[in-house]
Design a protein around this motif. Structure first.
Motif, PDB file in Angstrom:
ATOM      1  N   PHE A   1       0.843  -1.201   0.000  1.00 50.39           N
ATOM      2  CA  PHE A   1       0.000   0.000   0.000  1.00 50.39           C
ATOM      3  C   PHE A   1       0.879   1.252   0.000  1.00 50.39           C
ATOM      4  O   PHE A   1       0.611   2.226  -0.705  1.00 50.39           O
ATOM      5  CB  PHE A   1      -0.910  -0.025   1.229  1.00 50.39           C
ATOM      6  N   PHE A   2       1.948   1.197   0.800  1.00 47.50           N
ATOM      7  CA  PHE A   2       2.923   2.293   0.835  1.00 47.50           C
ATOM      8  C   PHE A   2       3.508   2.514  -0.561  1.00 47.50           C
ATOM      9  O   PHE A   2       3.572   3.648  -1.062  1.00 47.50           O
ATOM     10  CB  PHE A   2       4.010   1.923   1.850  1.00 47.50           C
ATOM     11  N   GLU A   3       3.908   1.419  -1.195  1.00 45.20           N
ATOM     12  CA  GLU A   3       4.480   1.510  -2.535  1.00 45.20           C
ATOM     13  C   GLU A   3       3.471   2.090  -3.530  1.00 45.20           C
ATOM     14  O   GLU A   3       3.826   2.910  -4.389  1.00 45.20           O
ATOM     15  CB  GLU A   3       4.927   0.124  -2.997  1.00 45.20           C
ATOM     16  N   PHE A   4       2.219   1.711  -3.405  1.00 44.96           N
ATOM     17  CA  PHE A   4       1.185   2.209  -4.320  1.00 44.96           C
ATOM     18  C   PHE A   4       1.046   3.724  -4.212  1.00 44.96           C
ATOM     19  O   PHE A   4       1.014   4.435  -5.223  1.00 44.96           O
ATOM     20  CB  PHE A   4      -0.151   1.532  -3.991  1.00 44.96           C
ATOM     21  N   ILE A   5       0.977   4.231  -2.988  1.00 47.44           N
ATOM     22  CA  ILE A   5       0.815   5.678  -2.815  1.00 47.44           C
ATOM     23  C   ILE A   5       2.038   6.421  -3.330  1.00 47.44           C
ATOM     24  O   ILE A   5       1.936   7.445  -4.018  1.00 47.44           O
ATOM     25  CB  ILE A   5       0.568   6.011  -1.327  1.00 47.44           C
ATOM     26  N   GLU A   6       3.215   5.887  -3.022  1.00 47.37           N
ATOM     27  CA  GLU A   6       4.437   6.587  -3.386  1.00 47.37           C
ATOM     28  C   GLU A   6       4.698   6.573  -4.891  1.00 47.37           C
ATOM     29  O   GLU A   6       5.203   7.549  -5.452  1.00 47.37           O
ATOM     30  CB  GLU A   6       5.625   5.977  -2.641  1.00 47.37           C
ATOM     31  N   THR A   7       4.336   5.475  -5.547  1.00 47.29           N
ATOM     32  CA  THR A   7       4.698   5.340  -6.975  1.00 47.29           C
ATOM     33  C   THR A   7       3.540   5.578  -7.938  1.00 47.29           C
ATOM     34  O   THR A   7       3.765   5.762  -9.132  1.00 47.29           O
ATOM     35  CB  THR A   7       5.270   3.937  -7.256  1.00 47.29           C
ATOM     36  N   ARG A   8       2.318   5.558  -7.455  1.00 42.78           N
ATOM     37  CA  ARG A   8       1.181   5.673  -8.363  1.00 42.78           C
ATOM     38  C   ARG A   8       0.381   6.951  -8.164  1.00 42.78           C
ATOM     39  O   ARG A   8      -0.681   7.114  -8.767  1.00 42.78           O
ATOM     40  CB  ARG A   8       0.232   4.475  -8.188  1.00 42.78           C
ATOM     41  N   THR A   9       0.862   7.840  -7.312  1.00 45.60           N
ATOM     42  CA  THR A   9       0.143   9.105  -7.122  1.00 45.60           C
ATOM     43  C   THR A   9       1.119  10.272  -7.221  1.00 45.60           C
ATOM     44  O   THR A   9       2.307  10.148  -6.908  1.00 45.60           O
ATOM     45  CB  THR A   9      -0.554   9.150  -5.742  1.00 45.60           C
ATOM     46  N   SER A  10       0.607  11.396  -7.649  1.00 47.31           N
ATOM     47  CA  SER A  10       1.429  12.591  -7.828  1.00 47.31           C
ATOM     48  C   SER A  10       1.815  13.202  -6.492  1.00 47.31           C
ATOM     49  O   SER A  10       1.069  13.112  -5.513  1.00 47.31           O
ATOM     50  CB  SER A  10       0.659  13.636  -8.640  1.00 47.31           C
ATOM     51  N   GLU A  11       2.982  13.847  -6.472  1.00 50.94           N
ATOM     52  CA  GLU A  11       3.467  14.436  -5.223  1.00 50.94           C
ATOM     53  C   GLU A  11       2.553  15.545  -4.723  1.00 50.94           C
ATOM     54  O   GLU A  11       2.502  15.813  -3.529  1.00 50.94           O
ATOM     55  CB  GLU A  11       4.888  14.984  -5.422  1.00 50.94           C
ATOM     56  N   ASP A  12       1.830  16.206  -5.639  1.00 52.45           N
ATOM     57  CA  ASP A  12       0.932  17.273  -5.190  1.00 52.45           C
ATOM     58  C   ASP A  12      -0.390  16.735  -4.646  1.00 52.45           C
ATOM     59  O   ASP A  12      -1.244  17.501  -4.187  1.00 52.45           O
ATOM     60  CB  ASP A  12       0.665  18.270  -6.319  1.00 52.45           C
ATOM     61  N   GLY A  13      -0.588  15.416  -4.688  1.00 51.82           N
ATOM     62  CA  GLY A  13      -1.782  14.803  -4.120  1.00 51.82           C
ATOM     63  C   GLY A  13      -3.032  14.946  -4.946  1.00 51.82           C
ATOM     64  O   GLY A  13      -4.102  14.473  -4.555  1.00 51.82           O
ATOM     65  N   SER A  14      -2.933  15.551  -6.122  1.00 51.89           N
ATOM     66  CA  SER A  14      -4.134  15.852  -6.910  1.00 51.89           C
ATOM     67  C   SER A  14      -4.876  14.609  -7.376  1.00 51.89           C
ATOM     68  O   SER A  14      -6.098  14.640  -7.539  1.00 51.89           O
ATOM     69  CB  SER A  14      -3.749  16.716  -8.122  1.00 51.89           C
ATOM     70  N   ASP A  15      -4.163  13.500  -7.606  1.00 52.08           N
ATOM     71  CA  ASP A  15      -4.834  12.287  -8.082  1.00 52.08           C
ATOM     72  C   ASP A  15      -4.928  11.198  -7.004  1.00 52.08           C
ATOM     73  O   ASP A  15      -5.319  10.075  -7.287  1.00 52.08           O
ATOM     74  CB  ASP A  15      -4.116  11.721  -9.310  1.00 52.08           C
ATOM     75  N   LEU A  16      -4.576  11.555  -5.772  1.00 51.18           N
ATOM     76  CA  LEU A  16      -4.558  10.546  -4.712  1.00 51.18           C
ATOM     77  C   LEU A  16      -5.959   9.986  -4.457  1.00 51.18           C
ATOM     78  O   LEU A  16      -6.147   8.782  -4.315  1.00 51.18           O
ATOM     79  CB  LEU A  16      -3.981  11.158  -3.427  1.00 51.18           C
ATOM     80  N   GLY A  17      -6.966  10.872  -4.410  1.00 52.24           N
ATOM     81  CA  GLY A  17      -8.328  10.427  -4.146  1.00 52.24           C
ATOM     82  C   GLY A  17      -8.825   9.460  -5.202  1.00 52.24           C
ATOM     83  O   GLY A  17      -9.402   8.409  -4.885  1.00 52.24           O
ATOM     84  N   SER A  18      -8.602   9.785  -6.458  1.00 51.51           N
ATOM     85  CA  SER A  18      -9.088   8.921  -7.537  1.00 51.51           C
ATOM     86  C   SER A  18      -8.326   7.597  -7.574  1.00 51.51           C
ATOM     87  O   SER A  18      -8.913   6.538  -7.821  1.00 51.51           O
ATOM     88  CB  SER A  18      -8.955   9.647  -8.886  1.00 51.51           C
ATOM     89  N   GLN A  19      -7.033   7.626  -7.293  1.00 50.27           N
ATOM     90  CA  GLN A  19      -6.243   6.403  -7.306  1.00 50.27           C
ATOM     91  C   GLN A  19      -6.645   5.468  -6.148  1.00 50.27           C
ATOM     92  O   GLN A  19      -6.749   4.258  -6.324  1.00 50.27           O
ATOM     93  CB  GLN A  19      -4.749   6.729  -7.216  1.00 50.27           C
ATOM     94  N   LEU A  20      -6.853   6.054  -4.972  1.00 49.12           N
ATOM     95  CA  LEU A  20      -7.295   5.230  -3.848  1.00 49.12           C
ATOM     96  C   LEU A  20      -8.686   4.660  -4.098  1.00 49.12           C
ATOM     97  O   LEU A  20      -8.978   3.513  -3.750  1.00 49.12           O
ATOM     98  CB  LEU A  20      -7.292   6.049  -2.551  1.00 49.12           C
ATOM     99  N   THR A  21      -9.554   5.472  -4.690  1.00 51.72           N
ATOM    100  CA  THR A  21     -10.902   4.979  -5.020  1.00 51.72           C
ATOM    101  C   THR A  21     -10.812   3.787  -5.951  1.00 51.72           C
ATOM    102  O   THR A  21     -11.517   2.779  -5.778  1.00 51.72           O
ATOM    103  CB  THR A  21     -11.740   6.102  -5.643  1.00 51.72           C
TER     104      THR A  21
END
Length: 921
Positions: free
Chosen positions: A214-234
Motif C-alpha cells: 500500500f505504501f508503494e502504491f501511494i508513493e509510486t502511483r500518485t502525484s506528489e501534489d496529491g491531486s490524483d490521490l483520491g481517484s487512485q485510492l478509489t
C-alpha cells in the motif's frame, strides 16, 4: 504474494538462503546489502519500499553522521559487520543511531550479523537476557526468532507498549480525519474511507498482503501534489472488492498484485475525495508507522473519538484499558473455561468436549460501542482454543488439527458467535473492523504455534454488529437461541438528572412499569432487557454489566436487585467501587462497580474489594453477595416512615430560611446587631453545614413568637424583614412566594430541648459520623438534621463505627461523600431491644467521646476527626463506645482481635433481616 508466508514456506526459503551464503567470505562493504535483501526475501519482505538501505543517521554519542545498513521502519534495524567482528559492539553502534529516527521509524528489534552469526535484541524486553544468538546453519530451525519480519508479532496484549502504539495510531487517524473534514468531504463517506484506509495500513504491516505494498502504491502511483490521490485510492479500493477473475486484464500491475478482500469493508460506493500535497504527506507518514503493533481493542476506543474535536485533543487520555475489560469477562466466563482446561489437562476426551462447549457459547454486548468487549472476548477465547490444541498435540492426539490446512469451519470459536448491538453507525463500523484485525492476530498466533491457520483473505462479512437502539428492540431478534449465552457490557452512565425525556421513556418501557423507576439510573434499562430475554426458555446463561456505583446506593438497590433476585438470579461475582479509567495520569475517572449474575446455585461467589478506588482488587470467596455487593445477609433495605428500632428517635430537618440571606447574620454584621437593643434580643447562634464541621460563627434572627411592634423600634430589624418580603415576592416557587410570614424562616424546626445536629453530607474519609450536641436555643439550618436526645443515647449510637458502616453500605452519595437520608439509613438502623445495662454503657461511651473532645476545645469537628490525625484520647473513647454498641449486635473483641467493619456488616444485615423478616436468600 497475497498473504503472510507460512512458517513452512519460510523454512524452505531459509534452507535455500543457507546454501547460497554458507561459503561466502562475508565482506561488509561488498556483500552486506545483498545479504540483507536475500534475508528479508526469506520472510517475504521484498522491494526497496519495504526496507530502507544505507539510511543516513546521526550517532547520538558523537554527533557524527553514519549509515544504517537497513531499516524496516517501525519494525527492525539491521547492522551488518564483516565475518568475525564483535556483534555486541555492532549492536551498540545500531542503538546509537535510534535516537535520530522519528517515532514512526523507530524499530522494536535490532538485528546484527557478521554473515555467520545472528544476534537479535528486542528493545521491548525487560532485560538483555532475552537477546537471541544463533548461527547461519541454525537459521532454518530458528526462523520463529525472526518471524516478526513476516508479520508474526510476538506481543503482550494490553501492555504499555501496545497502548502507546495504539495512541500514536489513533492520533495519525485523527489527523487524516481532520484533513478530510477540512476539505468538506461528506462525514459518512469520510468514516467509510477512514476504515478502509485503516485496514490497508494494517494489512501492509501484518502480513495480510505483501509488506508495504500500500505504501508503494501511494508513493509510486500518485502525484506528489496529491491531486490524483483520491481517484487512485478509489480505484484501488474498488479492486479490493472485486474477484481477481472479474478484474480487467490491462489493470495496473501493482493494483493487480493486491488480493481480493471482501468482508464488506470495500463494498459501499463512495464519491472521490480530493487531496492535496499536505494530505498525501500525512498518508505517507501513516504508512511509515508499524500498524501491526496496535491493540484492536484499545485502538478502537481511541478511533471512535477522532470525530470529536475535543476528544481529538485529548487522545490517549480517555480510553478503556484491557485490564478493566478483563475484570468483567474473566469472572463471567473466561476463568470458568480456563479452570475446565486445567481440570481436563491430562484428558483428551475432556479437552475435546471443552472445545465443543466453547463452540456452543454466544457472546453479546448490547451496548457495544467500538466493540472492545467483543474484541477482547474473541481474542481470549481463540487463545484458549489454541492452548487446548497445543495440549492435545502434546498428548499425542492431533485429530482436532486438519492434516492439510485450517479453515474457519475447523474453529469452534467463530466471529459470528460475537454479537453487538450499537446505537450509532460509526462505532459499530469500528467494532466490525476491530474484529477483523483481532481475528487476523489470532490466526497469526495459530500459524506460529501449529504451522497452519485459516487463510486471512477473503474476509468474512461480519453481520453480527447491528446498528439499533438496544432498549427499543427485542434482543431475541438478534441473538440465536442458546443455553450458553454470555451478555457483557458497559452501558451508558446517565443518572436521574442527566438523562433526556426520551431516555426516561426508554427506561420506563424497558422495565414495563414506571413505578419501579424512582431514580433508577439509565444503565438499569439493560438489566431489564436482560431479564426479559432470559425469561424466554430458549436462552440460558449469565450476564454482567459495568455500571456506576450508584446502583448499589440509596433507594436504587431494592428497585433494581429486587426484580432480579425475584427471578432466581444470584450475584456470581462483583467488583466493589473502583475507578474505571485509563493509565493516563490526568484521565477522567468514573466510580464504577461490576456485577455478574447466574442461576447456578453451585457456582462460587467471588467478591473483589478495593482498598482505594485506584488500587488493585483483592479477591475473596463469599458465602453470598447481596445487592450492596457485600458478603452479608441478602436483604434490600427500603426507606421507612417509622423507626425500625424501638431505641432510636425520629429526625427533623433543620430550619430552612428561603430568605435571600436576610435572616442570617454574618460575622461582619454581628457587632451591629448585637448593639441594637431590639434586634439583639432575637439573635441566636445558627449552625449550617460549615459551622457544624469547622466550628465557625454565624447567627440568625429567630423571630418566632416576636412582638411585631419591635419592627417600629428597630430600623435594622425592619430593613431585614422588608428585604425578605421582596426576595420572596420575586421567587418562582409558589410556596415561597405565597408564604405570608416574612419575619419567619420558611420552614421552622426549632427544638425545645437539647438535640443532636446531624450533617446531610459527610466526607467518605471519616471514620465516624461527625455529629454534635447543641442546646435548644441554637438554630440548626436545613443543611442538617436534628434529633431530640435528652439522655445522650442517640448521639452515642450515631457516633459509633456500627452506624457509619451501615451508612456507607446502604446510604446514597453526593459525588463520593456520604449522603445522610434519615428514612433510609437512620430509621432502618437495626438496633434491637437493649437492656438497661447495655443502654447505660452506650450512653457512657458517648459521654466519653464528648469528654475527649472537650480536652481540646480549640479543635473543630473536622480537626478532631482528621482521618490520619485523631487524638489518642478520642480514639480510646470511640473504642469504648464501639465496644458497647457492638455488644448489642452480638459482636465482641476476642483474643485481642478488634471487631472489623466486615463483621459489623454481617451482624447489621442479620439483625435487619431478623427485625423485618426480609431476606432474598
Amino acid at each position: 504474494m497475497s498473504k503472510t508466508l507460512s512458517l513452512n514456506e519460510i523454512r524452505s526459503r531459509a534452507v535455500a538462503f543457507h546454501h547460497e551464503w554458507k561459503g561466502e567470505p562475508g565482506e561488509e562493504r561488498q556483500q552486506a546489502q545483498s545479504f540483507v535483501r536475500d534475508l528479508l526475501h526469506v520472510f517475504g519482505v521484498t522491494g526497496t519500499k519495504a526496507a530502507l538501505y544505507e539510511k543516513r543517521a546521526r550517532r547520538s554519542s558523537t554527533g557524527s553522521g553514519g549509515y544504517i545498513d537497513a531499516l524496516v521502519p517501525g519494525l527492525c534495524l539491521i547492522e551488518m559487520k564483516s565475518a568475525g567482528k564483535d556483534l555486541a559492539a555492532a549492536e551498540r553502534q545500531a542503538l546509537d543511531y535510534i535516537d535520530d529516527l522519528s517515532d514512526a521509524e523507530a524499530p522494536r528489534w535490532v538485528i546484527t550479523c557478521d554473515f555467520h552469526t545472528f544476534r537479535i535484541l528486542d528493545l521491548h524486553a525487560e532485560d538483555d537476557a532475552d537477546t537471541v544468538v544463533f548461527t547461519l546453519e541454525q537459521l532454518p530451525a530458528r526462523v520463529e526468532d525472526l518471524a516478526f519480519l513476516a508479520g508474526y508479532q510476538a506481543r503482550s496484549f494490553g501492555s504499555r507498549e501496545q497502548e502507546a502504539a495504539s495512541i500514536k495510531a489513533a492520533k495519525i487517524m485523527a489527523g487524516l480525519y481532520e484533513a478530510l473534514e477540512g476539505s468538506g468531504y461528506d462525514d459518512h463517506e469520510a468514516s467509510v474511507f477512514l476504515v478502509r484506509t485503516l485496514f490497508a495500513l494494517y494489512a501492509d504491516d501484518s502480513g495480510v498482503w505483501e509488506r508495504d505494498m500500500f505504501f508503494e502504491f501511494i508513493e509510486t502511483r500518485t502525484s506528489e501534489d496529491g491531486s490524483d490521490l483520491g481517484s487512485q485510492l478509489t480505484k484501488l479500493y474498488q479492486e479490493l472488492n472485486r474477484l481477481p477473475e472479474k478484474r480487467q486484464k490491462n489493470l495496473d500491475e501493482l493494483i493487480a498484485r493486491f488480493p481480493y478482500v471482501n468482508g464488506g469493508i470495500f463494498a459501499e460506493p463512495l464519491s472521490i475525495p480530493s487531496f492535496d500535497r499536505a494530505m498525501r504527506a500525512q498518508l505517507l507518514e501513516a504508512c511509515a508507522f508499524n500498524w501491526s503493533a496496535i491493540s484492536p481493542a484499545i485502538f478502537g476506543s481511541l478511533f471512535q473519538a477522532v470525530k470529536d474535536k475535543k476528544a481529538r485533543r485529548e487522545l490517549g487520555e480517555h480510553y478503556t484499558t484491557e485490564t478493566n475489560i478483563l475484570k468483567t469477562i474473566r469472572p463471567l466466563f473466561l476463568d470458568d473455561f480456563e479452570a475446565e482446561f486445567a481440570k481436563q489437562h491430562h484428558h483428551k476426551a475432556g479437552l475435546k468436549k471443552l472445545r465443543a462447549r466453547m463452540g456452543e457459547a454466544v457472546f453479546v454486548d448490547p451496548a457495544a460501542g467500538c466493540g472492545n468487549f467483543l474484541v477482547i472476548g474473541y481474542r481470549e477465547m481463540r487463545a484458549l482454543d489454541l492452548r487446548i490444541l497445543e495440549r492435545l498435540q502434546e498428548l499425542g492426539d492431533s485429530s482436532q488439527i486438519p492434516t492439510m490446512f485450517f479453515t474457519k469451519a475447523d474453529l469452534p470459536v467463530k466471529m459470528e458467535s460475537f454479537i453487538g448491538l450499537e446505537l450509532e453507525e460509526w462505532p459499530a463500523r469500528i467494532a466490525a473492523t476491530a474484529l477483523h484485525l483481532v481475528d487476523h492476530q489470532a490466526n497469526q498466533a495459530m500459524e506460529l504455534a501449529l504451522g497452519k491457520a485459516p487463510e486471512p483473505l477473503p474476509l468474512e462479512t461480519i453481520t453480527t454488529v447491528h446498528v439499533v437502539n438496544s432498549l427499543k428492540v427485542r434482543w431475541q431478534d438478534y441473538i440465536p437461541p442458546t443455553q450458553h449465552l454470555f451478555i457483557m457490557s458497559n452501558p451508558p452512565f446517565l443518572g436521574d438528572n442527566t438523562r433526556t425525556k426520551e431516555q426516561k421513556k426508554e427506561l420506563q418501557d424497558a422495565w414495563g412499569d414506571a413505578s419501579v423507576l424512582s431514580r433508577l439510573d439509565y444503565v438499569t434499562g439493560w438489566h431489564a432487557k436482560a431479564l426479559e430475554l432470559f425469561k424466554n426458555r430458549e436462552y440460558g446463561g449469565e450476564w454482567a454489566f459495568v455500571t456506576t456505583n450508584s446502583i448499589t446506593q440509596g433507594d436504587q438497590p431494592p428497585r433494581l436487585f429486587g426484580p432480579i433476585f425475584a427471578q432466581g438470579w444470584k450475584i456470581k461475582f462483583a467488583h466493589q467501587t473502583f475507578a474505571w479509567t485509563s493509565e493516563a495520569s490526568d484521565a477522567a475517572a468514573v466510580h464504577c462497580v461490576i456485577v455478574g449474575f447466574t442461576k447456578d446455585k453451585a457456582a462460587p461467589r467471588r467478591l473483589f474489594t478495593y482498598p482505594s478506588p485506584k488500587a488493585e482488587p483483592l479477591e475473596q470467596d463469599a458465602a453470598q453477595i447481596n445487592g450492596y455487593l457485600l458478603d452479608a445477609e441478602n436483604v434490600l433495605v427500603e426507606k421507612r416512615s417509622s423507626m425500625l428500632s424501638p431505641c432510636l428517635t425520629k429526625t427533623l430537618r433543620g430550619s430552612m430560611p428561603s430568605d435571600g440571606g436576610n435572616l442570617i447574620v454574618e460575622p461582619e454584621d454581628y457587632a451591629e446587631f448585637a448593639a441594637d437593643p431590639i434586634a439583639s434580643t432575637y439573635l441566636h447562634r445558627y449552625i449550617g453545614a460549615k459551622e457544624l464541621l469547622h466550628g465557625t460563627d454565624r447567627w440568625c434572627l429567630w423571630l418566632d413568637g416576636w412582638d411585631s411592634r419591635d419592627l417600629n423600634k428597630s430600623a435594622l430589624l425592619r430593613m431585614r424583614v422588608e428585604a425578605v418580603k421582596d426576595f420572596r415576592a420575586a421567587s418562582t416557587a409558589a410556596t415561597t412566594r405565597d408564604y405570608p410570614y416574612h419575619h419567619l424562616f420558611r420552614q421552622l424546626a426549632k427544638q425545645d430541648t437539647s438535640y443532636v445536629c446531624v450533617p446531610r453530607h459527610v466526607s467518605e474519609t471519616r471514620e465516624f459520623f461527625t455529629v454534635q450536641h447543641f442546646d435548644a436555643d441554637v438554630i440548626a439550618g436545613d443543611a442538617n438534621f436534628t434529633i431530640q436526645d435528652p439522655d445522650g443515647l442517640q448521639f452515642a449510637v450515631m457516633s459509633s463505627s456500627a452506624f457509619i458502616t451501615w451508612q456507607k453500605a446502604i446510604g446514597g452519595r453526593l459525588e463520593s461523600r456520604l449522603r445522610f437520608a434519615s428514612t433510609l439509613t437512620w430509621y432502618t438502623f437495626p438496633v434491637p431491644e437493649i437492656s438497661e445495662k447495655d443502654r447505660a454503657a452506650i450512653i457512657a461511651g458517648g459521654r466519653a467521646v464528648l469528654d475527649a473532645r472537650a480536652l481540646h476545645p480549640e479543635k473543630s469537628l473536622a480537626e478532631h476527626y482528621q482521618p490520619l490525625g485523631m487524638d489518642p484520647a478520642l480514639v480510646k473513647a470511640h473504642k469504648q463506645l464501639d465496644k458497647a454498641v457492638d455488644k448489642v449486635f452480638g459482636l465482641r473483641d476476642t483474643t485481642g482481635k478488634r471487631v472489623s467493619n466486615e463483621d459489623r456488616l454481617k451482624a447489621l444485615f442479620a439483625s435487619y433481616a431478623a427485625m423485618t423478616g426480609d431476606s432474598q436468600s
